[in-house]
Design a protein around this motif. Structure first.
Motif, PDB file in Angstrom:
ATOM      1  N   PRO A 170      51.322  83.722 -23.981  1.00 24.77           N
ATOM      2  CA  PRO A 170      51.525  82.965 -22.749  1.00 24.77           C
ATOM      3  C   PRO A 170      50.355  82.013 -22.460  1.00 24.77           C
ATOM      4  O   PRO A 170      50.569  80.897 -21.983  1.00 24.77           O
ATOM      5  CB  PRO A 170      51.647  84.046 -21.677  1.00 24.77           C
ATOM      6  CG  PRO A 170      52.216  85.226 -22.415  1.00 24.77           C
ATOM      7  CD  PRO A 170      51.546  85.166 -23.769  1.00 24.77           C
ATOM      8  N   ALA A 171      49.129  82.415 -22.756  1.00 24.60           N
ATOM      9  CA  ALA A 171      47.973  81.557 -22.516  1.00 24.60           C
ATOM     10  C   ALA A 171      48.032  80.304 -23.391  1.00 24.60           C
ATOM     11  O   ALA A 171      47.699  79.201 -22.926  1.00 24.60           O
ATOM     12  CB  ALA A 171      46.676  82.324 -22.766  1.00 24.60           C
ATOM     13  N   GLN A 172      48.438  80.443 -24.638  1.00 29.32           N
ATOM     14  CA  GLN A 172      48.552  79.283 -25.522  1.00 29.32           C
ATOM     15  C   GLN A 172      49.637  78.329 -25.028  1.00 29.32           C
ATOM     16  O   GLN A 172      49.450  77.110 -25.017  1.00 29.32           O
ATOM     17  CB  GLN A 172      48.845  79.737 -26.950  1.00 29.32           C
ATOM     18  CG  GLN A 172      47.675  80.422 -27.617  1.00 29.32           C
ATOM     19  CD  GLN A 172      48.055  81.089 -28.922  1.00 29.32           C
ATOM     20  OE1 GLN A 172      49.099  81.740 -29.027  1.00 29.32           O
ATOM     21  NE2 GLN A 172      47.199  80.921 -29.932  1.00 29.32           N
ATOM     22  N   ILE A 173      50.761  78.885 -24.615  1.00 30.31           N
ATOM     23  CA  ILE A 173      51.852  78.051 -24.090  1.00 30.31           C
ATOM     24  C   ILE A 173      51.407  77.351 -22.811  1.00 30.31           C
ATOM     25  O   ILE A 173      51.685  76.166 -22.608  1.00 30.31           O
ATOM     26  CB  ILE A 173      53.130  78.892 -23.885  1.00 30.31           C
ATOM     27  CG1 ILE A 173      53.659  79.361 -25.255  1.00 30.31           C
ATOM     28  CG2 ILE A 173      54.189  78.101 -23.118  1.00 30.31           C
ATOM     29  CD1 ILE A 173      54.776  80.383 -25.181  1.00 30.31           C
ATOM     30  N   ASP A 174      50.676  78.064 -21.962  1.00 28.10           N
ATOM     31  CA  ASP A 174      50.165  77.454 -20.727  1.00 28.10           C
ATOM     32  C   ASP A 174      49.188  76.315 -21.031  1.00 28.10           C
ATOM     33  O   ASP A 174      49.202  75.284 -20.349  1.00 28.10           O
ATOM     34  CB  ASP A 174      49.470  78.498 -19.849  1.00 28.10           C
ATOM     35  CG  ASP A 174      50.442  79.464 -19.186  1.00 28.10           C
ATOM     36  OD1 ASP A 174      51.674  79.198 -19.197  1.00 28.10           O
ATOM     37  OD2 ASP A 174      49.971  80.496 -18.668  1.00 28.10           O
ATOM     38  N   THR A 175      48.360  76.479 -22.045  1.00 25.64           N
ATOM     39  CA  THR A 175      47.423  75.431 -22.439  1.00 25.64           C
ATOM     40  C   THR A 175      48.166  74.176 -22.850  1.00 25.64           C
ATOM     41  O   THR A 175      47.828  73.058 -22.443  1.00 25.64           O
ATOM     42  CB  THR A 175      46.523  75.922 -23.597  1.00 25.64           C
ATOM     43  OG1 THR A 175      45.702  76.993 -23.107  1.00 25.64           O
ATOM     44  CG2 THR A 175      45.643  74.811 -24.143  1.00 25.64           C
TER      45      THR A 175
ATOM     46  N   PHE B 232      56.734  64.326 -14.256  1.00 26.64           N
ATOM     47  CA  PHE B 232      56.707  65.303 -15.337  1.00 26.64           C
ATOM     48  C   PHE B 232      57.283  66.600 -14.784  1.00 26.64           C
ATOM     49  O   PHE B 232      56.865  67.057 -13.715  1.00 26.64           O
ATOM     50  CB  PHE B 232      55.281  65.542 -15.841  1.00 26.64           C
ATOM     51  CG  PHE B 232      55.191  66.649 -16.861  1.00 26.64           C
ATOM     52  CD1 PHE B 232      55.483  66.411 -18.188  1.00 26.64           C
ATOM     53  CD2 PHE B 232      54.840  67.938 -16.476  1.00 26.64           C
ATOM     54  CE1 PHE B 232      55.428  67.424 -19.130  1.00 26.64           C
ATOM     55  CE2 PHE B 232      54.768  68.964 -17.404  1.00 26.64           C
ATOM     56  CZ  PHE B 232      55.065  68.702 -18.738  1.00 26.64           C
ATOM     57  N   GLU B 233      58.237  67.161 -15.496  1.00 26.60           N
ATOM     58  CA  GLU B 233      58.833  68.440 -15.106  1.00 26.60           C
ATOM     59  C   GLU B 233      58.898  69.326 -16.336  1.00 26.60           C
ATOM     60  O   GLU B 233      59.004  68.835 -17.465  1.00 26.60           O
ATOM     61  CB  GLU B 233      60.248  68.234 -14.566  1.00 26.60           C
ATOM     62  CG  GLU B 233      60.320  67.374 -13.320  1.00 26.60           C
ATOM     63  CD  GLU B 233      61.750  67.063 -12.931  1.00 26.60           C
ATOM     64  OE1 GLU B 233      62.381  67.903 -12.261  1.00 26.60           O
ATOM     65  OE2 GLU B 233      62.226  65.987 -13.327  1.00 26.60           O
ATOM     66  N   HIS B 234      58.859  70.634 -16.107  1.00 22.35           N
ATOM     67  CA  HIS B 234      58.993  71.558 -17.238  1.00 22.35           C
ATOM     68  C   HIS B 234      59.595  72.862 -16.749  1.00 22.35           C
ATOM     69  O   HIS B 234      59.601  73.165 -15.555  1.00 22.35           O
ATOM     70  CB  HIS B 234      57.631  71.807 -17.905  1.00 22.35           C
ATOM     71  CG  HIS B 234      56.652  72.541 -17.034  1.00 22.35           C
ATOM     72  ND1 HIS B 234      56.525  73.900 -17.056  1.00 22.35           N
ATOM     73  CD2 HIS B 234      55.782  72.096 -16.103  1.00 22.35           C
ATOM     74  CE1 HIS B 234      55.606  74.270 -16.190  1.00 22.35           C
ATOM     75  NE2 HIS B 234      55.136  73.176 -15.591  1.00 22.35           N
ATOM     76  N   GLY B 235      60.104  73.614 -17.692  1.00 24.56           N
ATOM     77  CA  GLY B 235      60.670  74.912 -17.365  1.00 24.56           C
ATOM     78  C   GLY B 235      61.065  75.643 -18.633  1.00 24.56           C
ATOM     79  O   GLY B 235      60.965  75.118 -19.745  1.00 24.56           O
ATOM     80  N   VAL B 236      61.514  76.868 -18.438  1.00 27.34           N
ATOM     81  CA  VAL B 236      61.933  77.720 -19.545  1.00 27.34           C
ATOM     82  C   VAL B 236      63.449  77.860 -19.482  1.00 27.34           C
ATOM     83  O   VAL B 236      64.014  78.084 -18.405  1.00 27.34           O
ATOM     84  CB  VAL B 236      61.254  79.105 -19.457  1.00 27.34           C
ATOM     85  CG1 VAL B 236      61.748  80.027 -20.566  1.00 27.34           C
ATOM     86  CG2 VAL B 236      59.737  78.950 -19.533  1.00 27.34           C
TER      87      VAL B 236
ATOM     88  N   THR C 262      51.336  73.383 -22.084  1.00 27.82           N
ATOM     89  CA  THR C 262      52.071  72.857 -20.939  1.00 27.82           C
ATOM     90  C   THR C 262      51.156  72.070 -20.010  1.00 27.82           C
ATOM     91  O   THR C 262      51.510  70.972 -19.556  1.00 27.82           O
ATOM     92  CB  THR C 262      52.770  74.002 -20.181  1.00 27.82           C
ATOM     93  OG1 THR C 262      53.695  74.644 -21.071  1.00 27.82           O
ATOM     94  CG2 THR C 262      53.514  73.498 -18.957  1.00 27.82           C
ATOM     95  N   GLN C 263      49.963  72.578 -19.749  1.00 24.31           N
ATOM     96  CA  GLN C 263      49.035  71.875 -18.864  1.00 24.31           C
ATOM     97  C   GLN C 263      48.570  70.564 -19.484  1.00 24.31           C
ATOM     98  O   GLN C 263      48.486  69.536 -18.803  1.00 24.31           O
ATOM     99  CB  GLN C 263      47.831  72.754 -18.519  1.00 24.31           C
ATOM    100  CG  GLN C 263      46.934  72.133 -17.477  1.00 24.31           C
ATOM    101  CD  GLN C 263      47.658  71.853 -16.169  1.00 24.31           C
ATOM    102  OE1 GLN C 263      48.236  72.760 -15.571  1.00 24.31           O
ATOM    103  NE2 GLN C 263      47.664  70.607 -15.727  1.00 24.31           N
TER     104      GLN C 263
ATOM    105  N   HIS D 185      61.313  76.098 -24.298  1.00 25.97           N
ATOM    106  CA  HIS D 185      60.529  75.402 -23.276  1.00 25.97           C
ATOM    107  C   HIS D 185      60.899  73.924 -23.235  1.00 25.97           C
ATOM    108  O   HIS D 185      60.830  73.239 -24.250  1.00 25.97           O
ATOM    109  CB  HIS D 185      59.038  75.583 -23.537  1.00 25.97           C
ATOM    110  CG  HIS D 185      58.580  76.978 -23.289  1.00 25.97           C
ATOM    111  ND1 HIS D 185      58.959  78.039 -24.094  1.00 25.97           N
ATOM    112  CD2 HIS D 185      57.809  77.494 -22.312  1.00 25.97           C
ATOM    113  CE1 HIS D 185      58.420  79.144 -23.622  1.00 25.97           C
ATOM    114  NE2 HIS D 185      57.721  78.844 -22.537  1.00 25.97           N
ATOM    115  N   VAL D 186      61.282  73.468 -22.040  1.00 26.38           N
ATOM    116  CA  VAL D 186      61.763  72.103 -21.854  1.00 26.38           C
ATOM    117  C   VAL D 186      60.737  71.324 -21.038  1.00 26.38           C
ATOM    118  O   VAL D 186      60.242  71.803 -20.016  1.00 26.38           O
ATOM    119  CB  VAL D 186      63.121  72.101 -21.110  1.00 26.38           C
ATOM    120  CG1 VAL D 186      63.626  70.690 -20.905  1.00 26.38           C
ATOM    121  CG2 VAL D 186      64.135  72.951 -21.854  1.00 26.38           C
TER     122      VAL D 186
END
Length: 103
Positions: free
Chosen positions: A15-20, A38-42, A22-23, A55-56
């Protein structure tokens, strides 16, 4: 102009890698002219048709010219390099479109 990017992360992605990632993607809005949102979601579709893409990310540009300027932009290139460095992206696909009939 909408630019939709959908990622399939490796099972080992944390999750930390995905958050990096995404940010860093979200931060492009403040670094590249012409990005208006910018929008994102799962993915949470019950249809089970996502083929592992979870992840979109949707970037809205002022117009196609702004999208075209974004693609070779140095900050976008840095984001691509980050994806390689983190090493958790298995696959991606991209769809660009201009909304038709939007009200």
């Amino acid at each position: 102009m909408r630019h939709i990017v959908v990622f399939k992360y490796k099972p080992s992605a944390t999750p930390a890698q995905i958050d990096t990632i995404t940010q860093a993607f979200a931060d492009l809005k403040d670094k590249i002219p012409g990005i208006v949102a910018f929008e994102h979601g799962v993915n949470d579709s019950p249809e089970n048709k996502n083929l592992g893409f979870t992840h979109v990310y949707m970037v809205t540009f002022e117009d196609a010219a702004a999208r075209d300027a974004y693609l070779p932009h140095p900050e976008h290139k840095k984001f691509g390099a980050l994806l390689g460095e983190v090493g958790v992206l298995e696959d991606a696909f991209v769809v660009d479109f201009s909304p038709a009939g939007a009200k």
